[in-house]
Design a protein around this motif. Structure first.
Motif, PDB file in Angstrom:
ATOM      1  N   GLY A 103       0.836  -1.202   0.000  1.00  0.00           N
ATOM      2  CA  GLY A 103       0.000   0.000   0.000  1.00  0.00           C
ATOM      3  C   GLY A 103       0.864   1.243   0.000  1.00  0.00           C
ATOM      4  O   GLY A 103       1.014   1.917  -1.023  1.00  0.00           O
ATOM      5  N   HIS A 104       1.483   1.544   1.166  1.00  0.00           N
ATOM      6  CA  HIS A 104       2.340   2.747   1.215  1.00  0.00           C
ATOM      7  C   HIS A 104       3.590   2.564   0.369  1.00  0.00           C
ATOM      8  O   HIS A 104       4.198   3.524  -0.090  1.00  0.00           O
ATOM      9  CB  HIS A 104       2.701   3.119   2.647  1.00  0.00           C
ATOM     10  CG  HIS A 104       3.128   1.952   3.488  1.00  0.00           C
ATOM     11  ND1 HIS A 104       4.334   1.336   3.341  1.00  0.00           N
ATOM     12  CD2 HIS A 104       2.471   1.292   4.471  1.00  0.00           C
ATOM     13  CE1 HIS A 104       4.421   0.343   4.215  1.00  0.00           C
ATOM     14  NE2 HIS A 104       3.297   0.289   4.915  1.00  0.00           N
ATOM     15  N   ASP A 105       4.001   1.301   0.184  1.00  0.00           N
ATOM     16  CA  ASP A 105       5.118   1.039  -0.719  1.00  0.00           C
ATOM     17  C   ASP A 105       5.070  -0.420  -1.171  1.00  0.00           C
ATOM     18  O   ASP A 105       4.126  -1.138  -0.849  1.00  0.00           O
ATOM     19  CB  ASP A 105       6.469   1.409  -0.085  1.00  0.00           C
ATOM     20  CG  ASP A 105       6.768   0.597   1.162  1.00  0.00           C
ATOM     21  OD1 ASP A 105       6.017  -0.351   1.450  1.00  0.00           O
ATOM     22  OD2 ASP A 105       7.753   0.915   1.842  1.00  0.00           O
ATOM     23  N   GLN A 106       6.068  -0.812  -1.931  1.00  0.00           N
ATOM     24  CA  GLN A 106       6.122  -2.189  -2.406  1.00  0.00           C
ATOM     25  C   GLN A 106       7.578  -2.647  -2.446  1.00  0.00           C
ATOM     26  O   GLN A 106       8.502  -1.827  -2.528  1.00  0.00           O
ATOM     27  CB  GLN A 106       5.528  -2.286  -3.812  1.00  0.00           C
ATOM     28  CG  GLN A 106       6.301  -1.473  -4.838  1.00  0.00           C
ATOM     29  CD  GLN A 106       5.659  -1.497  -6.216  1.00  0.00           C
ATOM     30  OE1 GLN A 106       5.424  -2.563  -6.755  1.00  0.00           O
ATOM     31  NE2 GLN A 106       5.377  -0.319  -6.758  1.00  0.00           N
ATOM     32  N   LEU A 107       7.750  -3.965  -2.366  1.00  0.00           N
ATOM     33  CA  LEU A 107       9.066  -4.547  -2.512  1.00  0.00           C
ATOM     34  C   LEU A 107       9.041  -5.313  -3.828  1.00  0.00           C
ATOM     35  O   LEU A 107       8.317  -6.300  -3.970  1.00  0.00           O
ATOM     36  CB  LEU A 107       9.322  -5.480  -1.324  1.00  0.00           C
ATOM     37  CG  LEU A 107      10.727  -5.678  -0.804  1.00  0.00           C
ATOM     38  CD1 LEU A 107      11.496  -4.379  -0.649  1.00  0.00           C
ATOM     39  CD2 LEU A 107      10.680  -6.428   0.521  1.00  0.00           C
ATOM     40  N   THR A 108       9.812  -4.816  -4.793  1.00  0.00           N
ATOM     41  CA  THR A 108       9.826  -5.419  -6.118  1.00  0.00           C
ATOM     42  C   THR A 108      11.058  -6.312  -6.244  1.00  0.00           C
ATOM     43  O   THR A 108      12.185  -5.837  -6.061  1.00  0.00           O
ATOM     44  CB  THR A 108       9.890  -4.310  -7.195  1.00  0.00           C
ATOM     45  OG1 THR A 108       8.882  -3.345  -6.906  1.00  0.00           O
ATOM     46  CG2 THR A 108       9.669  -4.874  -8.584  1.00  0.00           C
ATOM     47  N   GLN A 109      10.832  -7.600  -6.516  1.00  0.00           N
ATOM     48  CA  GLN A 109      11.961  -8.529  -6.671  1.00  0.00           C
ATOM     49  C   GLN A 109      12.401  -8.555  -8.115  1.00  0.00           C
ATOM     50  O   GLN A 109      11.559  -8.667  -9.012  1.00  0.00           O
ATOM     51  CB  GLN A 109      11.524  -9.944  -6.335  1.00  0.00           C
ATOM     52  CG  GLN A 109      11.497 -10.242  -4.875  1.00  0.00           C
ATOM     53  CD  GLN A 109      11.021 -11.657  -4.633  1.00  0.00           C
ATOM     54  OE1 GLN A 109      11.198 -12.522  -5.479  1.00  0.00           O
ATOM     55  NE2 GLN A 109      10.407 -11.865  -3.501  1.00  0.00           N
ATOM     56  N   VAL A 110      13.710  -8.530  -8.300  1.00  0.00           N
ATOM     57  CA  VAL A 110      14.237  -8.591  -9.656  1.00  0.00           C
ATOM     58  C   VAL A 110      15.207  -9.768  -9.743  1.00  0.00           C
ATOM     59  O   VAL A 110      16.112  -9.898  -8.901  1.00  0.00           O
ATOM     60  CB  VAL A 110      14.976  -7.283 -10.014  1.00  0.00           C
ATOM     61  CG1 VAL A 110      15.544  -7.361 -11.432  1.00  0.00           C
ATOM     62  CG2 VAL A 110      14.037  -6.091  -9.883  1.00  0.00           C
ATOM     63  N   ALA A 111      14.991 -10.651 -10.720  1.00  0.00           N
ATOM     64  CA  ALA A 111      15.888 -11.796 -10.904  1.00  0.00           C
ATOM     65  C   ALA A 111      16.971 -11.426 -11.899  1.00  0.00           C
ATOM     66  O   ALA A 111      16.689 -10.918 -12.992  1.00  0.00           O
ATOM     67  CB  ALA A 111      15.084 -12.994 -11.403  1.00  0.00           C
ATOM     68  N   LEU A 112      18.213 -11.688 -11.508  1.00  0.00           N
ATOM     69  CA  LEU A 112      19.349 -11.438 -12.395  1.00  0.00           C
ATOM     70  C   LEU A 112      19.591 -12.684 -13.248  1.00  0.00           C
ATOM     71  O   LEU A 112      19.130 -13.779 -12.896  1.00  0.00           O
ATOM     72  CB  LEU A 112      20.592 -11.094 -11.565  1.00  0.00           C
ATOM     73  CG  LEU A 112      20.411  -9.956 -10.547  1.00  0.00           C
ATOM     74  CD1 LEU A 112      21.726  -9.667  -9.834  1.00  0.00           C
ATOM     75  CD2 LEU A 112      19.875  -8.698 -11.214  1.00  0.00           C
ATOM     76  N   PRO A 113      20.317 -12.550 -14.345  1.00  0.00           N
ATOM     77  CA  PRO A 113      20.492 -13.684 -15.263  1.00  0.00           C
ATOM     78  C   PRO A 113      21.051 -14.938 -14.580  1.00  0.00           C
ATOM     79  O   PRO A 113      20.651 -16.052 -14.901  1.00  0.00           O
ATOM     80  CB  PRO A 113      21.476 -13.146 -16.307  1.00  0.00           C
ATOM     81  CG  PRO A 113      21.318 -11.681 -16.269  1.00  0.00           C
ATOM     82  CD  PRO A 113      20.948 -11.320 -14.871  1.00  0.00           C
ATOM     83  N   ALA A 114      21.965 -14.783 -13.611  1.00  0.00           N
ATOM     84  CA  ALA A 114      22.568 -15.960 -12.975  1.00  0.00           C
ATOM     85  C   ALA A 114      21.719 -16.471 -11.810  1.00  0.00           C
ATOM     86  O   ALA A 114      22.139 -17.382 -11.092  1.00  0.00           O
ATOM     87  CB  ALA A 114      23.974 -15.633 -12.509  1.00  0.00           C
ATOM     88  N   GLY A 115      20.557 -15.874 -11.594  1.00  0.00           N
ATOM     89  CA  GLY A 115      19.646 -16.383 -10.579  1.00  0.00           C
ATOM     90  C   GLY A 115      19.604 -15.592  -9.285  1.00  0.00           C
ATOM     91  O   GLY A 115      18.733 -15.816  -8.443  1.00  0.00           O
ATOM     92  N   GLU A 116      20.565 -14.660  -9.064  1.00  0.00           N
ATOM     93  CA  GLU A 116      20.501 -13.862  -7.831  1.00  0.00           C
ATOM     94  C   GLU A 116      19.251 -12.991  -7.860  1.00  0.00           C
ATOM     95  O   GLU A 116      18.729 -12.684  -8.938  1.00  0.00           O
ATOM     96  CB  GLU A 116      21.707 -12.924  -7.690  1.00  0.00           C
ATOM     97  CG  GLU A 116      23.066 -13.578  -7.803  1.00  0.00           C
ATOM     98  CD  GLU A 116      23.651 -13.414  -9.181  1.00  0.00           C
ATOM     99  OE1 GLU A 116      22.875 -13.489 -10.165  1.00  0.00           O
ATOM    100  OE2 GLU A 116      24.870 -13.231  -9.290  1.00  0.00           O
ATOM    101  N   VAL A 117      18.816 -12.593  -6.674  1.00  0.00           N
ATOM    102  CA  VAL A 117      17.645 -11.708  -6.592  1.00  0.00           C
ATOM    103  C   VAL A 117      18.040 -10.432  -5.864  1.00  0.00           C
ATOM    104  O   VAL A 117      18.742 -10.468  -4.841  1.00  0.00           O
ATOM    105  CB  VAL A 117      16.490 -12.413  -5.856  1.00  0.00           C
ATOM    106  CG1 VAL A 117      15.357 -11.432  -5.546  1.00  0.00           C
ATOM    107  CG2 VAL A 117      15.958 -13.578  -6.685  1.00  0.00           C
ATOM    108  N   VAL A 118      17.607  -9.316  -6.415  1.00  0.00           N
ATOM    109  CA  VAL A 118      17.796  -8.021  -5.773  1.00  0.00           C
ATOM    110  C   VAL A 118      16.415  -7.424  -5.580  1.00  0.00           C
ATOM    111  O   VAL A 118      15.568  -7.512  -6.474  1.00  0.00           O
ATOM    112  CB  VAL A 118      18.661  -7.088  -6.652  1.00  0.00           C
ATOM    113  CG1 VAL A 118      18.627  -5.658  -6.141  1.00  0.00           C
ATOM    114  CG2 VAL A 118      20.097  -7.591  -6.709  1.00  0.00           C
ATOM    115  N   ARG A 119      16.190  -6.861  -4.396  1.00  0.00           N
ATOM    116  CA  ARG A 119      14.882  -6.249  -4.146  1.00  0.00           C
ATOM    117  C   ARG A 119      14.987  -4.724  -4.177  1.00  0.00           C
ATOM    118  O   ARG A 119      16.011  -4.160  -3.774  1.00  0.00           O
ATOM    119  CB  ARG A 119      14.337  -6.694  -2.793  1.00  0.00           C
ATOM    120  CG  ARG A 119      13.977  -8.179  -2.756  1.00  0.00           C
ATOM    121  CD  ARG A 119      13.746  -8.656  -1.354  1.00  0.00           C
ATOM    122  NE  ARG A 119      14.958  -8.526  -0.551  1.00  0.00           N
ATOM    123  CZ  ARG A 119      14.992  -8.639   0.772  1.00  0.00           C
ATOM    124  NH1 ARG A 119      13.881  -8.879   1.441  1.00  0.00           N
ATOM    125  NH2 ARG A 119      16.128  -8.505   1.424  1.00  0.00           N
ATOM    126  N   ALA A 120      13.904  -4.095  -4.630  1.00  0.00           N
ATOM    127  CA  ALA A 120      13.832  -2.633  -4.657  1.00  0.00           C
ATOM    128  C   ALA A 120      12.603  -2.206  -3.874  1.00  0.00           C
ATOM    129  O   ALA A 120      11.507  -2.728  -4.109  1.00  0.00           O
ATOM    130  CB  ALA A 120      13.725  -2.135  -6.091  1.00  0.00           C
TER     131      ALA A 120
END
Ligand code: ATP
Length: 378
Positions: free
Chosen positions: A321-338
């Motif tokens: 609601g007030h914000d979101q956590l967006t997961q991003v998958a990198l090509p080698a499988g690591e995940v970074v959240r924004a």
């Protein structure tokens, strides 16, 4: 591990304990150790708690925080080390002052109120043996301080969880102890009530100018309530610092990951203050001496831009609601959240370019708990 961490807390932006830094600390713990059979529960803990401050012992389940609290209270005997409360040695070689002589107030997880005693008698319990007029006056003062006037004659079962918490607190501070120790004091309250009661407890302790140490595994609780937080793992203190220092200058990788949100990527040294990562070359907070390092990425420092050419894709969204956590998958499988604003403008599967604000923290990977840079704080 910041094994050379100072017994004194790091200076923080606001330092309520600093004004009295010249007087004896309310609590001084040195080299505290405790074993249960082969389990090393507490492994050389040093802690210096300034008067009038609120300190949190924060760490995952089993890290030894409750055992530290119990030893300070006198409910468990250390195997080694010393405990000094308000300048008096209460535990050390040949010294074991019993709990009731330590001038310490205790608030337990379940509040441990006497169900057959009224609120007033629960609070007055610790004043047994004092003149009746003094007992009544001090009980009334404590109940006023915790905002419980009017319910003196009720029994604990007729109170809400938050009110019971306040009775327990009044009982702990009515004797004006040198130190109040609280063991997971908010864990029995539901999430909504917890935030409100937390604020109340902080105000009450502040108004009473009461030094307190509380145990929690909840980082939000520790960061929002305490002046200083000791982050523990496996019986040791990684860092003892102001919440902001823990967050912005974590002494170890464990602190960086345990306090706040963090994703960790493999990095390779590209310069004294530069690291190559799967999301590009990033500036670093501290100089890098190792070739391979772990790079800590905080979700709030990550920016995403839709880019059809980008190799990373949105793999998940947690919406608050007030914000979101967006997961991003990198090509080698690591995940970074924004951590991003409330607008749902990037759906799953969308290719995105990743940018990171500001310099990043790095830690040596050969010893994940350590930072090889001797100039790093700890
Ligand atoms: P939690 O948040 O789960 O209460 P904690 O950080 O407070 O955990 P402690 O309760 O201090 O951790 O326990 C530290 C370690 O010592 C754990 O491995 C625990 O199992 C062990 N331990 C604690 N008390 C005893 C005991 N009385 N007998 C045997 N082992 C114990």
């Amino acid at each position: 591990m910041a094994s050379d961490a100072p017994a004194r807390p790091d200076d923080g932006p606001s330092d309520p304990g600093g004004a009295s830094a010249t007087s004896a600390p309310a609590l001084d713990v040195r080299g505290l150790e405790k074993r249960f059979g082969t389990t090393v529960a507490v492994d050389g803990v040093d802690l210096e708690v300034p008067r009038g401050s609120l300190t949190a012992l924060l760490g995952p389940s089993g890290c030894g925080k409750t055992t530290v609290l119990r030893m300070v209270a006198g409910l468990a005997d250390p195997d080694a080390g010393t405990i000094t409360i308000d300048g008096t040695l209460v535990s050390g070689p040949g010294v074991a002052v019993p709990p009731e002589k330590r001038n310490v107030g205790l608030v337990f997880q379940d509040y441990a109120l006497f169900p057959h005693l009224t609120v007033a008698r629960n609070v007055a319990y610790g004043l047994a043996g004092r003149p009746r007029a003094e007992r009544e006056r001090r009980t009334a003062d404590a109940l006023t301080l915790v905002g419980l006037e009017g319910v003196e004659d009720r029994y604990p079962t007729a109170l809400s969880g938050g009110q019971q918490q306040r009775v327990a607190l009044a009982r702990a501070i009515v004797t004006r102890p040198d130190l109040v120790l609280l063991d997971e004091p908010f864990s029995n309250l539901d999430a909504t009530l917890r935030a409100a009661v937390r604020e109340e407890v902080r105000t009450i302790l502040r108004d009473a100018d009461q030094t307190a140490v509380f145990v929690t595994h909840d980082q939000e609780e520790a960061l929002s309530l305490a002046d200083r937080v000791a982050v523990m793992e496996a019986g040791r203190v990684h860092q003892f610092a102001h919440p902001q220092t823990l967050y912005t200058a974590p002494a170890t990788r464990f602190v960086a990951e345990f306090v706040g949100e963090a994703d960790v990527l493999a990095g390779t040294r590209a310069g004294t203050y530069l690291v190559d990562t799967p999301i590009g070359r990033l500036p670093t907070v501290r100089p890098i001496s190792q070739r391979h390092v772990a790079v800590v990425i905080r979700p709030e420092s990550v920016r995403l831009r839709a880019d059809p050419q980008a190799p990373a894709v949105v793999s998940g969204i947690s919406y608050f609601g007030h914000d979101q956590l967006t997961q991003v998958a990198l090509p080698a499988g690591e995940v970074v959240r924004a951590r991003r604003g409330p607008q749902l403008d990037l759906e799953r599967g969308r290719p995105v370019r990743i940018e990171v604000d500001g310099p990043v923290h790095t830690f040596d990977v050969t010893d994940p708990g350590a930072d090889t840079d001797p100039s790093a704080d700890g």
